[in-house]
Design a protein around this motif. Structure first.
Motif, PDB file in Angstrom:
ATOM      1  N   PHE A 138       0.843  -1.209   0.000  1.00 31.18           N
ATOM      2  CA  PHE A 138       0.000   0.000   0.000  1.00 31.18           C
ATOM      3  C   PHE A 138       0.873   1.253   0.000  1.00 31.18           C
ATOM      4  CE2 PHE A 138      -3.917   2.089   2.186  1.00 31.18           C
ATOM      5  CZ  PHE A 138      -4.246   2.697   0.990  1.00 31.18           C
ATOM      6  N   ASP A 139       1.939   1.247   0.786  1.00 32.00           N
ATOM      7  CA  ASP A 139       2.851   2.389   0.798  1.00 32.00           C
ATOM      8  C   ASP A 139       3.524   2.565  -0.566  1.00 32.00           C
ATOM      9  OD1 ASP A 139       2.294   3.185   3.341  1.00 32.00           O
ATOM     10  OD2 ASP A 139       4.122   2.384   4.255  1.00 32.00           O
ATOM     11  N   ARG A 140       3.883   1.455  -1.201  1.00 30.10           N
ATOM     12  CA  ARG A 140       4.483   1.558  -2.541  1.00 30.10           C
ATOM     13  C   ARG A 140       3.482   2.135  -3.539  1.00 30.10           C
ATOM     14  NH1 ARG A 140       7.444  -4.419  -1.933  1.00 30.10           N
ATOM     15  NH2 ARG A 140       8.515  -3.771  -0.005  1.00 30.10           N
ATOM     16  N   TYR A 141       2.226   1.748  -3.379  1.00 33.95           N
ATOM     17  CA  TYR A 141       1.180   2.311  -4.246  1.00 33.95           C
ATOM     18  C   TYR A 141       0.996   3.803  -3.960  1.00 33.95           C
ATOM     19  CZ  TYR A 141      -3.316   3.131  -6.477  1.00 33.95           C
ATOM     20  OH  TYR A 141      -4.314   3.643  -7.261  1.00 33.95           O
ATOM     21  N   ARG A 142       1.041   4.197  -2.714  1.00 31.57           N
ATOM     22  CA  ARG A 142       0.894   5.611  -2.372  1.00 31.57           C
ATOM     23  C   ARG A 142       2.015   6.434  -3.004  1.00 31.57           C
ATOM     24  NH1 ARG A 142       1.396   5.596   3.612  1.00 31.57           N
ATOM     25  NH2 ARG A 142       1.350   7.852   3.368  1.00 31.57           N
ATOM     26  N   GLY A 143       3.253   5.920  -2.948  1.00 30.13           N
ATOM     27  CA  GLY A 143       4.355   6.614  -3.597  1.00 30.13           C
ATOM     28  C   GLY A 143       4.171   6.672  -5.106  1.00 30.13           C
ATOM     29  N   HIS A 144       3.665   5.590  -5.671  1.00 28.16           N
ATOM     30  CA  HIS A 144       3.362   5.518  -7.103  1.00 28.16           C
ATOM     31  C   HIS A 144       2.328   6.584  -7.486  1.00 28.16           C
ATOM     32  CE1 HIS A 144       1.713   3.798 -10.858  1.00 28.16           C
ATOM     33  NE2 HIS A 144       0.545   3.712 -10.249  1.00 28.16           N
ATOM     34  N   ALA A 145       1.245   6.656  -6.729  1.00 27.34           N
ATOM     35  CA  ALA A 145       0.180   7.622  -7.022  1.00 27.34           C
ATOM     36  C   ALA A 145       0.683   9.063  -6.871  1.00 27.34           C
ATOM     37  CB  ALA A 145      -1.011   7.370  -6.105  1.00 27.34           C
ATOM     38  N   GLN A 146       1.523   9.280  -5.867  1.00 25.07           N
ATOM     39  CA  GLN A 146       2.077  10.614  -5.660  1.00 25.07           C
ATOM     40  C   GLN A 146       2.923  11.037  -6.861  1.00 25.07           C
ATOM     41  OE1 GLN A 146       4.390  10.950  -2.055  1.00 25.07           O
ATOM     42  NE2 GLN A 146       5.279  12.918  -2.651  1.00 25.07           N
ATOM     43  N   ALA A 147       3.749  10.119  -7.362  1.00 29.51           N
ATOM     44  CA  ALA A 147       4.595  10.438  -8.516  1.00 29.51           C
ATOM     45  C   ALA A 147       3.753  10.683  -9.764  1.00 29.51           C
ATOM     46  CB  ALA A 147       5.595   9.312  -8.760  1.00 29.51           C
ATOM     47  N   LEU A 148       2.662   9.930  -9.929  1.00 31.60           N
ATOM     48  CA  LEU A 148       1.769  10.167 -11.069  1.00 31.60           C
ATOM     49  C   LEU A 148       1.204  11.584 -11.022  1.00 31.60           C
ATOM     50  CD1 LEU A 148      -0.297   6.836 -11.322  1.00 31.60           C
ATOM     51  CD2 LEU A 148       1.524   7.613 -12.856  1.00 31.60           C
ATOM     52  N   ARG A 149       0.684  11.970  -9.856  1.00 31.90           N
ATOM     53  CA  ARG A 149       0.081  13.298  -9.731  1.00 31.90           C
ATOM     54  C   ARG A 149       1.110  14.398  -9.965  1.00 31.90           C
ATOM     55  NH1 ARG A 149      -2.958  10.525  -5.603  1.00 31.90           N
ATOM     56  NH2 ARG A 149      -1.355  11.052  -4.058  1.00 31.90           N
ATOM     57  N   GLU A 150       2.310  14.199  -9.434  1.00 33.57           N
ATOM     58  CA  GLU A 150       3.357  15.201  -9.639  1.00 33.57           C
ATOM     59  C   GLU A 150       3.751  15.331 -11.109  1.00 33.57           C
ATOM     60  OE1 GLU A 150       5.508  14.622  -5.235  1.00 33.57           O
ATOM     61  OE2 GLU A 150       6.540  13.999  -7.082  1.00 33.57           O
ATOM     62  N   GLY A 151       3.606  14.234 -11.873  1.00 34.72           N
ATOM     63  CA  GLY A 151       3.921  14.257 -13.295  1.00 34.72           C
ATOM     64  C   GLY A 151       2.752  14.654 -14.166  1.00 34.72           C
ATOM     65  N   GLY A 152       1.642  15.087 -13.524  1.00 34.59           N
ATOM     66  CA  GLY A 152       0.469  15.488 -14.286  1.00 34.59           C
ATOM     67  C   GLY A 152      -0.299  14.325 -14.891  1.00 34.59           C
ATOM     68  N   LEU A 153      -0.129  13.125 -14.330  1.00 34.86           N
ATOM     69  CA  LEU A 153      -0.788  11.929 -14.848  1.00 34.86           C
ATOM     70  C   LEU A 153      -1.936  11.522 -13.919  1.00 34.86           C
ATOM     71  CD1 LEU A 153       2.429   9.904 -15.765  1.00 34.86           C
ATOM     72  CD2 LEU A 153       1.091  11.422 -17.245  1.00 34.86           C
ATOM     73  N   ASP A 154      -2.931  10.866 -14.500  1.00 32.94           N
ATOM     74  CA  ASP A 154      -4.096  10.444 -13.730  1.00 32.94           C
ATOM     75  C   ASP A 154      -3.816   9.157 -12.961  1.00 32.94           C
ATOM     76  OD1 ASP A 154      -5.581  12.576 -14.684  1.00 32.94           O
ATOM     77  OD2 ASP A 154      -6.318  11.449 -16.428  1.00 32.94           O
ATOM     78  N   VAL A 155      -4.430   9.063 -11.793  1.00 30.76           N
ATOM     79  CA  VAL A 155      -4.414   7.814 -11.024  1.00 30.76           C
ATOM     80  C   VAL A 155      -5.698   7.068 -11.381  1.00 30.76           C
ATOM     81  CG1 VAL A 155      -4.335   6.775  -8.727  1.00 30.76           C
ATOM     82  CG2 VAL A 155      -3.120   8.930  -9.173  1.00 30.76           C
ATOM     83  N   GLU A 156      -5.580   6.029 -12.184  1.00 30.11           N
ATOM     84  CA  GLU A 156      -6.753   5.327 -12.708  1.00 30.11           C
ATOM     85  C   GLU A 156      -6.946   3.991 -12.002  1.00 30.11           C
ATOM     86  OE1 GLU A 156      -7.211   5.162 -16.934  1.00 30.11           O
ATOM     87  OE2 GLU A 156      -5.811   6.816 -17.251  1.00 30.11           O
ATOM     88  N   PRO A 157      -8.083   3.774 -11.358  1.00 29.90           N
ATOM     89  CA  PRO A 157      -8.332   2.512 -10.647  1.00 29.90           C
ATOM     90  C   PRO A 157      -8.187   1.281 -11.536  1.00 29.90           C
ATOM     91  CG  PRO A 157      -9.969   4.148 -10.027  1.00 29.90           C
ATOM     92  CD  PRO A 157      -9.182   4.749 -11.158  1.00 29.90           C
ATOM     93  N   LEU A 158      -8.537   1.386 -12.806  1.00 23.43           N
ATOM     94  CA  LEU A 158      -8.456   0.221 -13.696  1.00 23.43           C
ATOM     95  C   LEU A 158      -7.015  -0.189 -13.983  1.00 23.43           C
ATOM     96  CD1 LEU A 158     -11.329   0.865 -16.278  1.00 23.43           C
ATOM     97  CD2 LEU A 158     -11.246  -0.845 -14.456  1.00 23.43           C
ATOM     98  N   LEU A 159      -6.061   0.674 -13.673  1.00 23.90           N
ATOM     99  CA  LEU A 159      -4.660   0.341 -13.896  1.00 23.90           C
ATOM    100  C   LEU A 159      -4.003  -0.243 -12.637  1.00 23.90           C
ATOM    101  CD1 LEU A 159      -3.382   3.305 -16.105  1.00 23.90           C
ATOM    102  CD2 LEU A 159      -3.905   0.954 -16.790  1.00 23.90           C
TER     103      LEU A 159
END
Length: 357
Positions: free
Chosen positions: A218-239
């Protein structure tokens, strides 16, 4: 005391014949016998005021603690216990290969500090917390691997409540009952996804259970989602697809992701084993890594550098982890302060995530 009776002073006075027992201590201190027993084995459940009253009763009665029992100063065996928990694996070992290097580092650290190491393979079905709390086989316990954290948390609480000295390799959580040592999983997850985004990938999937049942993932996913948002990318549940740390689960998760029909150009797997299973599934569907899909894992198990292509991953310093686990456990045994610790995560970039020129 010519009548053979022991006379005690004060309002808690008792008269007893023969050897002083813990019941006499309990009566004089004004506590239950079970509280005396907890104090004698150093349980953290006994507060300092009560412990002082019990110690005063011990001193007044000249009570001699049984050498075969835990005392106010804990009897030591010179042995630490390492409990490995079964994991679903492709072979019959049932041991996550990541823990093999951890086992080696803990063994060395124990030996360097003058302790023997008792290694035991435990099954979730066994009442292991009671077994090791009561057996006195070792001075303390190191736990490696535990699966669903929410399912195991009550057992960890029982270990602590029983006064067992124990440390755990795993996520550092605000409400945990025990001492743990783990990787900075948020930082590691962020580094992987930031790297993939820096390579120009825009549809980055995540394979791994992203819930409080598996807090490291879960923490790895949180870091992943944070990096997506910082890069202007969407966090998509289907991915995001749940997966446990096995090749088989990684293969199944990739099959699920492909069956959803959503586009993706990169995958961050929450462990190397998941990534290796996903790599096999991609190959079975005629997709090449990294030409068609970039891929990264986490853990840097030995196999990660030998798959084709070599796997980008995150290194967890197992040598340092083993030393800190052992040192924290020895602090608990000596009744010194010990704190949970997060170790830095280091991104290891290999061919699997590099955009082909």
């Amino acid at each position: 005391m010519d009548d053979g009776l022991l006379r005690l002073k004060g309002p808690g006075s008792v008269r007893t014949k023969g050897k002083v027992t813990s019941f006499d201590i309990a009566h004089l201190a004004g506590v239950s016998q079970s509280t005396v027993s907890r104090a004698l084995r150093g349980s953290p459940l006994v507060n300092e005021e009560t412990r002082r009253r019990i110690q005063a009763a011990v001193d007044e009665l000249n009570y001699k603690v049984d050498k075969n029992a835990s005392g106010l100063r804990a009897r030591t065996t010179g042995t630490l216990a390492l409990l490995l928990f079964e994991d679903p694996t492709a072979d019959d070992s049932h041991i996550n290969p990541f823990f093999l290097s951890m086992l080696g580092s803990i063994t060395r650290a124990s030996a360097q500090r003058g302790y023997d190491l008792l290694i035991s393979f435990q099954q979730f079905s066994r009442d292991w917390h009671a077994d090791y709390a009561d057996s006195k086989k070792a001075d303390g316990i190191i736990l490696l691997g535990y699966g669903d954290y929410l399912a195991i948390r009550d057992k960890l609480q029982k270990l602590v409540d029983q006064g067992t000295r124990c440390v755990r390799w795993g996520a550092v959580l605000p409400d945990q009952p025990d001492i743990s040592v783990g990787c900075d999983n948020v930082s590691g997850g962020h580094a992987v996804t930031a790297h993939l985004a820096g390579q120009g990938y825009r549809r980055i999937a995540f394979l791994g259970d992203a819930s409080s049942h598996y807090p490291e993932f879960f923490d790895r996913y949180r870091g992943h989602a944070q990096a997506l948002r910082e890069g202007g990318l969407d966090v998509e549940p289907l991915l995001q697809v749940d997966a446990e740390s096995t090749e088989r689960s990684g293969y199944a998760a990739m099959e699920t992701l492909l069956a959803r029909g959503v586009s993706f150009d990169a995958v961050f797997a929450a462990s190397d084993l998941i990534a290796i299973g996903a790599m096999r599934a991609l190959a079975d569907h005629g997709l090449k890594v990294p030409a068609d899909v970039a891929l990264a894992g986490f853990d840097d198990i030995p196999m990660a550098s030998f798959v084709n292509p070599p796997l980008t991953t995150v290194l967890q310093d197992t040598k340092l982890a083993g030393e800190i686990l052992v040192d924290n456990l020895l602090r608990l045994i000596r009744r010194e302060p010990a704190e949970s610790a997060k170790l830095p995560a280091k991104l290891i970039v290999r061919q699997s995530s590099l955009r082909p020129r």
